[in-house]
Design a protein around this motif. Sequence first.
Motif, PDB file in Angstrom:
ATOM      1  N   PHE A 250     119.032  50.569  41.278  1.00 37.47           N
ATOM      2  CA  PHE A 250     118.800  51.991  40.999  1.00 37.47           C
ATOM      3  C   PHE A 250     119.324  52.838  42.154  1.00 37.47           C
ATOM      4  O   PHE A 250     119.568  52.345  43.268  1.00 37.47           O
ATOM      5  N   GLY A 251     119.510  54.107  41.880  1.00 29.70           N
ATOM      6  CA  GLY A 251     119.866  55.083  42.903  1.00 29.70           C
ATOM      7  C   GLY A 251     118.734  56.072  43.062  1.00 29.70           C
ATOM      8  O   GLY A 251     117.854  56.188  42.213  1.00 29.70           O
ATOM      9  N   ILE A 252     118.727  56.796  44.166  1.00 35.15           N
ATOM     10  CA  ILE A 252     117.682  57.789  44.411  1.00 35.15           C
ATOM     11  C   ILE A 252     118.327  59.163  44.593  1.00 35.15           C
ATOM     12  O   ILE A 252     119.376  59.296  45.223  1.00 35.15           O
ATOM     13  N   LEU A 310     108.654  49.077  43.983  1.00 33.45           N
ATOM     14  CA  LEU A 310     110.117  49.100  43.909  1.00 33.45           C
ATOM     15  C   LEU A 310     110.685  48.664  45.253  1.00 33.45           C
ATOM     16  O   LEU A 310     110.277  49.153  46.303  1.00 33.45           O
ATOM     17  N   CYS A 311     111.631  47.746  45.204  1.00 32.69           N
ATOM     18  CA  CYS A 311     112.204  47.175  46.416  1.00 32.69           C
ATOM     19  C   CYS A 311     113.358  48.042  46.914  1.00 32.69           C
ATOM     20  O   CYS A 311     114.272  48.381  46.148  1.00 32.69           O
ATOM     21  N   THR A 312     113.348  48.399  48.194  1.00 36.44           N
ATOM     22  CA  THR A 312     114.406  49.248  48.752  1.00 36.44           C
ATOM     23  C   THR A 312     115.752  48.540  48.794  1.00 36.44           C
ATOM     24  O   THR A 312     116.792  49.198  48.846  1.00 36.44           O
ATOM     25  N   SER A 313     115.750  47.205  48.766  1.00 37.88           N
ATOM     26  CA  SER A 313     117.024  46.467  48.777  1.00 37.88           C
ATOM     27  C   SER A 313     117.795  46.624  47.472  1.00 37.88           C
ATOM     28  O   SER A 313     118.965  46.263  47.400  1.00 37.88           O
ATOM     29  N   LYS A 314     117.141  47.180  46.440  1.00 34.68           N
ATOM     30  CA  LYS A 314     117.803  47.400  45.154  1.00 34.68           C
ATOM     31  C   LYS A 314     118.470  48.775  45.071  1.00 34.68           C
ATOM     32  O   LYS A 314     119.077  49.096  44.044  1.00 34.68           O
ATOM     33  N   ILE A 315     118.365  49.582  46.124  1.00 35.10           N
ATOM     34  CA  ILE A 315     118.995  50.910  46.107  1.00 35.10           C
ATOM     35  C   ILE A 315     120.510  50.739  46.170  1.00 35.10           C
ATOM     36  O   ILE A 315     121.037  50.063  47.054  1.00 35.10           O
ATOM     37  N   ARG A 316     121.214  51.370  45.238  1.00 35.33           N
ATOM     38  CA  ARG A 316     122.678  51.290  45.202  1.00 35.33           C
ATOM     39  C   ARG A 316     123.338  52.667  45.138  1.00 35.33           C
ATOM     40  O   ARG A 316     124.536  52.761  44.867  1.00 35.33           O
ATOM     41  N   GLY A 317     122.582  53.699  45.372  1.00 38.99           N
ATOM     42  CA  GLY A 317     123.167  55.033  45.371  1.00 38.99           C
ATOM     43  C   GLY A 317     122.197  56.040  45.944  1.00 38.99           C
ATOM     44  O   GLY A 317     120.973  55.885  45.843  1.00 38.99           O
ATOM     45  N   GLN A 318     122.741  57.088  46.595  1.00 41.24           N
ATOM     46  CA  GLN A 318     121.923  58.152  47.160  1.00 41.24           C
ATOM     47  C   GLN A 318     122.526  59.499  46.781  1.00 41.24           C
ATOM     48  O   GLN A 318     123.749  59.648  46.757  1.00 41.24           O
ATOM     49  N   GLY A 319     121.662  60.464  46.489  1.00 42.54           N
ATOM     50  CA  GLY A 319     122.131  61.798  46.145  1.00 42.54           C
ATOM     51  C   GLY A 319     121.306  62.857  46.856  1.00 42.54           C
ATOM     52  O   GLY A 319     120.091  62.923  46.676  1.00 42.54           O
ATOM     53  N   LYS A 686     128.090  49.194  35.839  1.00 43.20           N
ATOM     54  CA  LYS A 686     126.712  49.649  36.054  1.00 43.20           C
ATOM     55  C   LYS A 686     126.518  50.169  37.473  1.00 43.20           C
ATOM     56  O   LYS A 686     125.899  51.231  37.677  1.00 43.20           O
ATOM     57  N   LEU A 687     127.036  49.482  38.462  1.00 41.53           N
ATOM     58  CA  LEU A 687     126.930  49.935  39.844  1.00 41.53           C
ATOM     59  C   LEU A 687     127.661  51.256  40.048  1.00 41.53           C
ATOM     60  O   LEU A 687     127.222  52.121  40.819  1.00 41.53           O
ATOM     61  N   THR A 688     128.771  51.407  39.351  1.00 44.07           N
ATOM     62  CA  THR A 688     129.532  52.658  39.434  1.00 44.07           C
ATOM     63  C   THR A 688     128.723  53.824  38.890  1.00 44.07           C
ATOM     64  O   THR A 688     128.733  54.930  39.452  1.00 44.07           O
ATOM     65  N   LEU A 689     128.016  53.603  37.801  1.00 46.14           N
ATOM     66  CA  LEU A 689     127.223  54.670  37.191  1.00 46.14           C
ATOM     67  C   LEU A 689     126.022  55.053  38.048  1.00 46.14           C
ATOM     68  O   LEU A 689     125.552  56.196  37.991  1.00 46.14           O
ATOM     69  N   ILE A 690     125.513  54.114  38.832  1.00 41.10           N
ATOM     70  CA  ILE A 690     124.349  54.406  39.665  1.00 41.10           C
ATOM     71  C   ILE A 690     124.726  55.323  40.821  1.00 41.10           C
ATOM     72  O   ILE A 690     123.914  56.150  41.253  1.00 41.10           O
ATOM     73  N   ILE A 691     125.969  55.207  41.327  1.00 42.32           N
ATOM     74  CA  ILE A 691     126.398  56.091  42.413  1.00 42.32           C
ATOM     75  C   ILE A 691     126.398  57.517  41.905  1.00 42.32           C
ATOM     76  O   ILE A 691     127.026  57.841  40.903  1.00 42.32           O
ATOM     77  N   HIS A 692     125.675  58.363  42.610  1.00 46.20           N
ATOM     78  CA  HIS A 692     125.560  59.762  42.184  1.00 46.20           C
ATOM     79  C   HIS A 692     126.702  60.562  42.804  1.00 46.20           C
ATOM     80  O   HIS A 692     126.674  60.894  43.980  1.00 46.20           O
ATOM     81  N   VAL A 693     127.726  60.857  42.004  1.00 51.18           N
ATOM     82  CA  VAL A 693     128.857  61.650  42.484  1.00 51.18           C
ATOM     83  C   VAL A 693     128.529  63.114  42.262  1.00 51.18           C
ATOM     84  O   VAL A 693     128.617  63.629  41.145  1.00 51.18           O
ATOM     85  N   ALA A 694     128.122  63.791  43.318  1.00 52.86           N
ATOM     86  CA  ALA A 694     127.730  65.197  43.193  1.00 52.86           C
ATOM     87  C   ALA A 694     128.961  66.061  42.995  1.00 52.86           C
ATOM     88  O   ALA A 694     129.965  65.909  43.681  1.00 52.86           O
ATOM     89  N   THR A 695     128.892  66.965  42.036  1.00 50.39           N
ATOM     90  CA  THR A 695     129.973  67.907  41.766  1.00 50.39           C
ATOM     91  C   THR A 695     129.459  69.319  41.992  1.00 50.39           C
ATOM     92  O   THR A 695     128.302  69.536  42.336  1.00 50.39           O
TER      93      THR A 695
END
Length: 727
Positions: A250-252, A310-319, A686-695
Amino acid sequence: MDKFLIKLPKPKDGQPSSSSNQPFVSSQVAPEVQRHTNSFPLSNMDSMLDFKSLEADPKDRMPISSYSPNIRDAVRRYYIQKKPCQPVDHIFPKTKFVDKMRQFRPTWFKRRSQWLEYSIKADAAFCLCCYLFKNELESRGNAGDSFTRDGFRCWNKALERFKKHVARFLLTSGFPFRGHDESEGSKYKGAFLELLKWYGDRSFDVGRVILGNAPQNDMMICPTIQKDIVEACAKETTKAIIEDLDGDYFGILVDESKDVSHKEQMALILRYVNKSGMVIERFLGIVHVNDTSSQSLKKAIYSLLLDHSLCTSKIRGQGYDGASNMQGEINGLKSLILQDTSSAYSIHCFAHQLQLALVGLSKKNSDVDNFFYVLTNILNTIGASFKRRDSLRQHQEDKLEELLKFGEVHTGQGLNQERGLQRPGDTRWGSHFKTLDNFLILFSSIVNVLKDMKRDCPYHLDRFTAENLLSKIHEFEFVFMLHLMFKVLLLTNELNKVLQKKDQDIVNAMGLLDLSKKRLQMMREDEWDSMMDEVSLFCGKHEISIPKMNEDYSNGKSKRKRSNISYLHHFRVEVFYAVIDLALQELNNRFDVVTSDLLLGMASLSPVDSFANFHKDRIMKLAEYYPSEFGDKELRELNFQLDDFIVYAQKCDSKFLNLKGIKDLAKVMIETKLDQTWSLVYLLVKLTLIIHVATASVERAFSSMKYIKNDLRNRMDEDLLNGCLVC
């Protein structure tokens, strides 16, 4: 107010009424009130009080606190039964507010029948509830004097003030989340009662024990029950979110802001891909933080995630937004989480990044900082007066007529439009370029306005300001910086426009970024002479003296010359080269290699136009940024899977045609069960979608939060606010 009375049943036909000549008899008094007034028998209290002496007009009444404590409840009961003073047939006098005559309107009594009063003597509005109970509420919040002692007379703002007064009274009386008319005949009872009624209509077991069908007074609407229900719903909702995530990556998304009491609050949202291949963003909670330092925010985030297992090692994106405590390269929140989880990438808004590059350039170079300081003072001085703005327009028109007369400009549709002086803003993308563009064109008009101001202003300070700005604007150094910064911003203007679009072409944007860097480097190497020619021509046109470039340079303040430093060396090396080098450095820092590789890899996976941007090497480079998921063995297997997948998607299955983005690709792979056939390809999607690309659109959404975090909602208890937001 109902606690002071017990509603008696209507007498049957033939039975005498229980009422008497006195306002109330002992059988009508609520038991809890009888307990409060047990110093004297109630009949003795009523006989001691002359009800006829109690004033009806709110202005003439004695304060409740002036009565003996033993008879205050009797006074309250008298006014409750008498009901608010609401004269309807009175001819209300008119008072002038600004340019209109206004008066009290008797129609205002309809929706405020229980509390709003009008004093004929004072021509003012009063609040019966505040009059009766203000002493009890003062310890919990000030109800104000405008509706009690002095009266309210601002009829031009009456409805707004009535609404605020009701909200304030409810807040101080212990009902911080109620602000609606909850009576049976109301059409707007509030979200809770409407939801309760809706659920009761659909469930017989629930409907027969709530609201009007509730046994006695057990209607399930008291504040404590409402809070318990909200808390229970929030827990069940959060439980469903965690189950839907199912321990996956997941991303946060994190945002923090102050409430009206200046308490810092941090909101946390989860972003993940569910089992159906859909991108899901769910609000997890809002927590109070002592400060907004990156360490405090990190601790609060980890604590909230741990509360929900929720495990912090599962974080794959930050916004995040663009604040330094979030995006700082060394101690920013993004960097601190990356130290713990190396694949938790954050890609900030490119349009904002470009603007921050300019802001960073201004802060790191004193010449640029001084230039924008003088420029802003000029814009503020002219823009502060309507007369000066009109004068600027008039000078602009006169200048245009002169140019048309000598044939220097041509007429036509869309040509020679009127220009204004837009102030540059650190958070307004492209504003600096527009400002400099207009300033160059309106330069002579600006000079004329400052001359008029220096000559005609009646105040000495304004004349001094105009004289000082005129001297600054006629310095060669100011003109040189004006042309230099305009040229630097011109080279990044097209990139700025592309980055502000809602649907960004990442490949095109990255190409324009590289182009901007190359153009800046070419400007540094080859365009010094051409720019000096432009500056010299501009100075000659506006009668600005040009220093001799081989003479020793003086900074213009102390008039002392610096040995061995000529004007040519200063403007070419210390200004021209330094500004361009710093601009390139800022662009490289803001748009680093990791960000570029991630974005290009994501763009290469896009299924738009039958995978027109598919680029295998870029996709493999993207996978290398996830070493925990893609080791050497997985990378080799992904290499083979990509070859098969692209042929199948482009030629064998029509479902992959006309897809609009990676989101659609993930859903189609789940529907066709190709996520099992090419599992590594789907994992990368799936990993690509989790990355939050801010526009730019996401940045605008951050700005719109002020409409949600309003004053009344932020006065809620934090647990209740959190529960409501989760639901």
